[in-house]
Scaffold this active site. Structure first.
Site, PDB file in Angstrom:
ATOM      1  N   GLU A  95      -4.393   7.412  -5.684  1.00  7.01           N
ATOM      2  CA  GLU A  95      -4.333   6.458  -7.027  1.00  7.01           C
ATOM      3  C   GLU A  95      -5.747   6.705  -7.384  1.00  7.01           C
ATOM      4  O   GLU A  95      -6.908   7.234  -6.904  1.00  7.01           O
ATOM      5  CB  GLU A  95      -4.447   5.128  -6.884  1.00  7.01           C
ATOM      6  CG  GLU A  95      -2.999   4.385  -5.936  1.00  7.01           C
ATOM      7  CD  GLU A  95      -2.985   2.869  -6.019  1.00  7.01           C
ATOM      8  OE1 GLU A  95      -3.871   2.419  -6.083  1.00  7.01           O
ATOM      9  OE2 GLU A  95      -1.762   2.500  -5.397  1.00  7.01           O
ATOM     10  N   ARG A 132       0.846  -1.048   0.070  1.00  6.74           N
ATOM     11  CA  ARG A 132      -0.076  -0.010   0.030  1.00  6.74           C
ATOM     12  C   ARG A 132       0.808   1.100   0.017  1.00  6.74           C
ATOM     13  O   ARG A 132       1.739   1.329   0.836  1.00  6.74           O
ATOM     14  CB  ARG A 132      -0.951   0.039   1.230  1.00  6.74           C
ATOM     15  CG  ARG A 132      -2.014  -0.838   1.160  1.00  6.74           C
ATOM     16  CD  ARG A 132      -3.051  -0.550   0.051  1.00  6.74           C
ATOM     17  NE  ARG A 132      -4.334  -1.515   0.122  1.00  6.74           N
ATOM     18  CZ  ARG A 132      -4.311  -2.472  -0.999  1.00  6.74           C
ATOM     19  NH1 ARG A 132      -3.213  -2.991  -1.587  1.00  6.74           N
ATOM     20  NH2 ARG A 132      -5.501  -3.254  -0.757  1.00  6.74           N
ATOM     21  N   HIS A 160      -0.279   0.047  -9.794  1.00  9.26           N
ATOM     22  CA  HIS A 160      -0.924  -0.978  -8.823  1.00  9.26           C
ATOM     23  C   HIS A 160      -1.570  -2.098  -9.875  1.00  9.26           C
ATOM     24  O   HIS A 160      -2.724  -2.265  -9.322  1.00  9.26           O
ATOM     25  CB  HIS A 160      -2.026  -0.297  -8.136  1.00  9.26           C
ATOM     26  CG  HIS A 160      -2.249  -0.737  -6.814  1.00  9.26           C
ATOM     27  ND1 HIS A 160      -2.890  -0.175  -5.644  1.00  9.26           N
ATOM     28  CD2 HIS A 160      -1.937  -2.063  -6.239  1.00  9.26           C
ATOM     29  CE1 HIS A 160      -2.811  -0.756  -4.831  1.00  9.26           C
ATOM     30  NE2 HIS A 160      -2.569  -2.295  -5.039  1.00  9.26           N
TER      31      HIS A 160
END
Length: 309
Positions: A258, A229, A277
């Protein structure tokens, strides 16, 4: 027919087959809180499968029949677990379903950093031949420190061990670790690691764990890899450490905000390798996470139905 809300635009066919008998409602690729609240008010789902966006108390309160929130993946930091518990809503996660995919991405980022893959590729395409001037980092015999020793961390450790790396790890909750993963304290991680790879969930206790203070304790030239994370890292401090050379390079698959906004300070930094990601985004992991998320929510609903019978 009871409803299942998916905070995404799709779900693997194998997962949908398991949910036969439920009506599946999709929130789209970029769900907002207001959008989720509206869908919950309209459909009153018994379960939510969380792919994107956040599920907080307002969303939960909009669905009086909600019994379970099932994460399409392992990280549940986008779900307000305290609010769920207060409302008698169970939170479950597809732990381990994407372990292979994320561990492989972490290894790819580590190798890209150690071997300057991105930079050399760009130089070659520009017509340069840097054989006489370039030296990469050999990982065999180097120490990699892992923060988090769950399914993903252990999978990564196995690969690093097979490459001849010395593996050390920190995880106060891990038990029954294989012999090649000695458990150490954080100070040992900072002091002895040539590379550090993050595999832990984001909590209030470890937010900003990688910052100026901890990076200063590391070996000069350490490599930082994050497929967990973004909030685990103070991004401004990491950027400063890369620029100073304290951090030789960083491979990052997750970020504090994000999607990454245009003009982010990491963009254009040649010693920071970026990916959006997608560590857990493979065809296999997509199926595994969907199936696990469906099975988890069905198990909760079945148990509750039996208890209320």
């Amino acid at each position: 027919m009871s409803k299942v809300l998916v905070t995404g635009a799709d779900l693997a066919p194998q997962a949908l087959a398991l949910l036969e008998g439920h009506e599946v409602v999709y929130a789209g690729k970029t769900p907002t809180e207001d959008g989720l609240i509206a869908l919950c008010k309209t459909h009153d789902p018994v379960a939510i499968i969380v792919r994107y966006g956040k599920v907080g108390p307002a969303v939960m309160d909009a669905a009086p029949s909600l019994q379970v929130i099932s994460k399409h993946g392992s990280g549940t930091d986008t779900i307000d677990k305290g609010a769920a518990k207060a409302r008698g809503i169970e939170v479950v996660a597809a732990v381990g379903a994407n372990a292979a995919a994320v561990a492989e991405q972490a290894l790819a980022l580590l190798l890209a950093c150690a071997k300057s893959v991105v930079q050399l590729n760009a130089r070659m395409h520009a017509g340069h031949w840097d054989k006489a001037t370039h030296k990469s980092l050999e990982l065999g015999g180097r120490t990699v420190g892992l923060l988090g020793l769950g399914a993903i961390g252990q999978r990564f450790a196995k690969m690093a061990d097979a490459m001849g790396m010395r593996v050390i790890g920190f995880d106060p909750y891990a038990t029954n670790l294989p012999a090649y993963i000695p458990s150490v304290d954080l100070d040992t991680i900072w002091r002895e690691s040539d590379a550090i790879s993050l595999h832990c969930p984001l909590t209030d206790d470890n937010r900003g764990l990688i910052d100026a203070q901890t990076l200063a304790k590391c070996k000069p030239g350490v490599v930082i890899v994050n497929t967990a994370r973004g909030g685990l890292i103070n991004e401004a401090d990491l950027l400063a450490a890369v620029r100073s050379g304290q951090v030789a390079s960083a491979g990052l698959d997750s970020f504090a905000a994000e999607p990454m906004s245009a003009g982010h300070p990491f963009q254009g930094q040649e010693r920071i390798v970026l990916s959006p990601h997608i560590g857990g985004v493979t065809s296999d992991a997509y199926v595994n996470m969907g199936v696990c998320a469906a099975k988890n929510l069905l198990a909760v609903l079945a148990r509750r139905a039996t208890a209320n019978a």
